[in-house]
Design a protein around this motif. Sequence first.
Motif, PDB file in Angstrom:
ATOM      1  N   GLU A   1      91.728   9.020  72.062  1.00 44.32           N
ATOM      2  CA  GLU A   1      91.625   9.706  73.358  1.00 44.32           C
ATOM      3  C   GLU A   1      91.858   8.725  74.511  1.00 44.32           C
ATOM      4  O   GLU A   1      92.563   9.027  75.471  1.00 44.32           O
ATOM      5  CB  GLU A   1      90.254  10.362  73.493  1.00 44.32           C
ATOM      6  CG  GLU A   1      90.083  11.142  74.794  1.00 44.32           C
ATOM      7  CD  GLU A   1      88.707  11.792  74.892  1.00 44.32           C
ATOM      8  OE1 GLU A   1      88.441  12.446  75.922  1.00 44.32           O
ATOM      9  OE2 GLU A   1      87.915  11.648  73.936  1.00 44.32           O
ATOM     10  N   THR A   2      91.272   7.524  74.377  1.00 43.77           N
ATOM     11  CA  THR A   2      91.460   6.503  75.417  1.00 43.77           C
ATOM     12  C   THR A   2      92.918   6.087  75.514  1.00 43.77           C
ATOM     13  O   THR A   2      93.478   5.944  76.611  1.00 43.77           O
ATOM     14  CB  THR A   2      90.605   5.263  75.103  1.00 43.77           C
ATOM     15  OG1 THR A   2      89.219   5.664  75.036  1.00 43.77           O
ATOM     16  CG2 THR A   2      90.770   4.205  76.174  1.00 43.77           C
TER      17      THR A   2
ATOM     18  N   THR B   1      94.906   8.756  77.179  1.00 43.62           N
ATOM     19  CA  THR B   1      94.661   8.756  78.630  1.00 43.62           C
ATOM     20  C   THR B   1      95.426   7.627  79.311  1.00 43.62           C
ATOM     21  O   THR B   1      96.031   7.811  80.366  1.00 43.62           O
ATOM     22  CB  THR B   1      93.161   8.597  78.909  1.00 43.62           C
ATOM     23  OG1 THR B   1      92.449   9.677  78.275  1.00 43.62           O
ATOM     24  CG2 THR B   1      92.879   8.634  80.397  1.00 43.62           C
TER      25      THR B   1
END
Length: 279
Positions: free
Chosen positions: A80-81, A84
Amino acid sequence: MSHTAHIPSHRKPRRSASKTALRAGVAGGVLSTIAVAGAAGPAQAEPVTQTIEMPTITAGLSTSVAASAQATQAVALDLETQATEDAAAATAAKTAKKAKAEAVRKAEARKKAEAAAEAKAQEAAERASRSAERTTLSASTGSSDSASSSSSSSSSSSSSATGSAASVVAFAQSQVGDAYVSGGTGPNSWDCSGLVQAAFRTVGVDLPRVSQSQSTAGTQVSLDNLQPGDILYWGGAGSAYHVGIYVGGGQFVGAQNSSTGVVQKSLDYDPPSGAVRVL
């Protein structure tokens, strides 16, 4: 015989103690016999009374499951990081590209606006410097007198100019009568700095294009010490709004404005602010 003599009694007869004891003994004997028979029977008939304890694996299993879940969560968080960060980088790159294109567009627009503003300012200054009074004075002068004056001035200046200066003066005088057009560089229409630049180009001197730069292109000279071929300017040195060429005999040639075009006039017609000598 009475009426109740033949009615049987509903009460159960009492058992005697001896019968009870006998029955108890018989029952005890039977149970003993069964017990003995059970003891003497096959081993597989013996009832299972032992309890087998299975090893407990719940504690270890829960620890393993918890660790696996934690690792999965960590991987998901990393993904997810990363997603992003990738999205942010893509957005930043797109924004930077758009900003660069916008900056280039604005720079080009600003450059065009500055050039247009400079041309308009120069033209406005040139027009402002020619008052209605001078226009009236010029119109009141007889055409024949003007022609003869120009002719005599031309002869006088041509005789006093030599070398490269003579070529510059001759070119400038040959354009008298051409139209004035802002931004014009010839061959039949000129603005003031376009005419000066073209005249000096005939002798291999490449001058700047605009009046402001031409007013500092050479050595500053006094208006009392002019020579044919000197560049005259109106306004300040470095901020001049008009230029012309001194042709001798107190005369200059310049592309004045759209009303007069290229003319040869006396310095008294429009006294210059200063002069520079290039040749």
